[in-house]
Write an enzyme that holds these catalytic residues in place. Structure first.
Site, mmCIF file in Angstrom:
data_model
loop_
_atom_site.group_PDB
_atom_site.id
_atom_site.type_symbol
_atom_site.label_atom_id
_atom_site.label_comp_id
_atom_site.label_asym_id
_atom_site.label_seq_id
_atom_site.Cartn_x
_atom_site.Cartn_y
_atom_site.Cartn_z
ATOM 1 N N ARG A 37 1.696 4.741 -6.862
ATOM 2 C CA ARG A 37 2.619 3.629 -6.604
ATOM 3 C C ARG A 37 4.042 3.939 -7.075
ATOM 4 O O ARG A 37 4.736 3.062 -7.577
ATOM 5 C CB ARG A 37 2.146 2.332 -7.274
ATOM 6 C CG ARG A 37 0.842 1.816 -6.708
ATOM 7 C CD ARG A 37 0.710 0.303 -6.821
ATOM 8 N NE ARG A 37 -0.702 -0.021 -6.724
ATOM 9 C CZ ARG A 37 -1.420 -0.565 -7.690
ATOM 10 N NH1 ARG A 37 -0.848 -0.938 -8.818
ATOM 11 N NH2 ARG A 37 -2.704 -0.796 -7.517
ATOM 12 N N ARG A 41 7.460 -1.879 -6.204
ATOM 13 C CA ARG A 41 8.307 -3.024 -6.535
ATOM 14 C C ARG A 41 9.022 -2.911 -7.878
ATOM 15 O O ARG A 41 9.847 -3.740 -8.205
ATOM 16 C CB ARG A 41 7.464 -4.310 -6.523
ATOM 17 C CG ARG A 41 7.052 -4.750 -5.131
ATOM 18 C CD ARG A 41 6.082 -5.919 -5.184
ATOM 19 N NE ARG A 41 4.824 -5.540 -5.820
ATOM 20 C CZ ARG A 41 3.852 -6.407 -6.135
ATOM 21 N NH1 ARG A 41 4.008 -7.684 -5.896
ATOM 22 N NH2 ARG A 41 2.733 -5.982 -6.693
ATOM 23 N N ARG A 50 12.363 -4.050 1.265
ATOM 24 C CA ARG A 50 11.181 -4.771 1.726
ATOM 25 C C ARG A 50 11.436 -6.262 1.935
ATOM 26 O O ARG A 50 10.630 -6.953 2.559
ATOM 27 C CB ARG A 50 10.039 -4.604 0.705
ATOM 28 C CG ARG A 50 9.184 -3.380 0.872
ATOM 29 C CD ARG A 50 7.893 -3.617 1.650
ATOM 30 N NE ARG A 50 7.014 -4.605 1.039
ATOM 31 C CZ ARG A 50 6.788 -5.795 1.553
ATOM 32 N NH1 ARG A 50 7.399 -6.193 2.641
ATOM 33 N NH2 ARG A 50 5.962 -6.632 0.964
ATOM 34 N N ASP A 86 -0.735 1.769 3.164
ATOM 35 C CA ASP A 86 -1.720 0.977 2.430
ATOM 36 C C ASP A 86 -3.115 1.410 2.854
ATOM 37 O O ASP A 86 -3.304 1.809 4.004
ATOM 38 C CB ASP A 86 -1.519 -0.512 2.728
ATOM 39 C CG ASP A 86 -2.288 -1.386 1.742
ATOM 40 O OD1 ASP A 86 -3.444 -1.744 2.049
ATOM 41 O OD2 ASP A 86 -1.757 -1.682 0.659
ATOM 42 N N TYR A 164 -13.537 -4.454 0.299
ATOM 43 C CA TYR A 164 -12.487 -5.378 0.762
ATOM 44 C C TYR A 164 -12.911 -6.130 2.026
ATOM 45 O O TYR A 164 -12.646 -7.310 2.179
ATOM 46 C CB TYR A 164 -11.200 -4.603 1.078
ATOM 47 C CG TYR A 164 -10.293 -4.374 -0.098
ATOM 48 C CD1 TYR A 164 -9.613 -5.445 -0.700
ATOM 49 C CD2 TYR A 164 -10.082 -3.099 -0.605
ATOM 50 C CE1 TYR A 164 -8.757 -5.241 -1.777
ATOM 51 C CE2 TYR A 164 -9.230 -2.885 -1.685
ATOM 52 C CZ TYR A 164 -8.569 -3.954 -2.261
ATOM 53 O OH TYR A 164 -7.728 -3.754 -3.324
#
Length: 367
Positions: A37, A41, A50, A86, A164
């Site tokens: 990552r 962010r 973004r 992703d 998921y």
């Protein structure tokens, strides 16, 4: 033999191959370092880029993926880039809807509930048609990197994606997905096999597009015990490595190093070391010496600083990195965090981590 500096797509010559050398078990002057990552962010420029975009719309824009992948490299002397994407693009390619809910994470409005729901999934996926946007992002990024560092492609592993698809999002117990393993083992294997086949084609396509290494993320390994891991995760992890390599050979593509990162699967380190991957990634719950003892001499280890160590003062980060390098040794080793960076982390502390790896590993190698 294939040379990493020449490529059919006329990519720029690679200037820093330290990461690839370490992955292949060759000697390096410093220990290479990158962060899971690292495009994320915690960077204000990431939030800006973004801001106006839906998350998966960003993933589908090669131009934005390229920009986000390059941002951390403008700030830090990282030894590898990892394409911004992703793991859930694979369930999307199978026909499932996934939405990213701010503050909540990914949600599947219609998760798999019954075995019959498997019939709703695409049984044959044309990865170029469904995931071509990732391939375009990789090719564009590889050119725009200008040979600065290698580019890593990735995918989620079958069990993690299955969890998921059944849970419909994150879960602390994975009880719905695990209940399938106990109640519907045949259907579970059917789904895992379908996922493994798509992932194989997806990873080969990433190499064709310009990825110079591949990482498989079994992020939810820790929800399985040793027995279920042996039955439902490991066989597919092995199959993917083998199938990707034989397809790369068939298509005369470079045999790129592959990394397996099975979070919290310390009970399976020995098996993972023999699963066909050049690199075994470790989370922060594993002791370096123990990991070396379990994995032997033929794989490179990657990891495994506790991400929360980056909240410490910079001097403390330097001390922790030095200790980590002494425990792993500077060779056959790629420094990383034991999981991804968190959004509230200070970019300066990420810089301190990267610089400490370079400085301390060079010092240790000299002496």
């Amino acid at each position: 033999t294939w040379s990493f500096s020449h490529s059919p797509k006329g990519f720029p010559k690679l200037k820093n191959d330290t990461f690839l050398r370490a992955a292949r078990g060759e000697e390096t002057e410093h220990t290479p370092v990158w962060c899971m990552r690292q495009a994320g962010r915690y960077l204000p420029e990431f939030r800006e880029t973004r801001a106006a975009q839906d998350f998966f719309a960003t993933c589908r824009s090669p131009k934005l993926c390229c920009e986000l992948t390059l941002q951390p490299l403008r700030r830090f002397p990282l030894d590898a880039a990892i394409i911004f994407s992703d793991i859930l693009v694979v369930p999307q390619a199978l026909g499932m809807e996934v939405v990213m809910v701010p503050g909540k994470g990914p949600i599947f409005p219609e998760p798999l509930k019954e075995v019959e729901d498997l019939l709703k999934l695409r049984q044959k996926v044309d990865v170029a048609a469904e995931l071509g946007y990732v391939f375009q992002a990789i090719t564009l990024t590889r050119h725009n990197l200008e040979g600065q560092v290698p580019l890593i492609g990735f995918s989620g592993a079958p069990w993690t994606l299955m969890s998921y698809m059944i849970e419909g999002g994150g879960s602390s117990t994975m009880a719905k997905a695990k209940s399938w393993l106990y109640r519907h083992p045949e259907a579970s294997h059917q789904l895992l096999r379908l996922l493994a086949d798509v992932i194989t084609d997806y990873l080969v396509g990433q190499v064709a597009a310009g990825a110079q290494a591949l990482q498989l993320f079994e992020s939810h390994a820790g929800h399985l015990g040793p027995e279920q891991f042996q039955d439902f995760a490991l066989p597919y992890i092995r199959d993917i490595a083998q199938a990707v390599k034989s397809k790369l050979k068939e298509e005369a593509l470079p045999l790129v190093p592959m990394i397996i990162f099975a979070k919290d699967a310390h009970y399976a380190l020995r098996d993972l070391a023999h699963a066909g991957y050049e690199v075994v990634g470790l989370d922060w719950t594993v002791q370096p010496q123990e990991a070396r003892a379990q994995t032997g001499k033929n794989v490179t280890l990657q990891g495994n600083l506790d991400p929360c160590a980056l909240y410490a003062p910079k001097e403390k980060i330097g001390e922790l990195v030095k200790k980590m390098l002494e425990a792993f040794g500077t060779q056959r080793y790629i420094a990383n965090l034991g999981h991804g960076l968190y959004p509230d982390m200070n970019p300066e502390h990420v810089g301190a981590f990267v610089e400490a790896v370079h400085a301390h590993s060079r010092h240790i190698n000299k002496h």
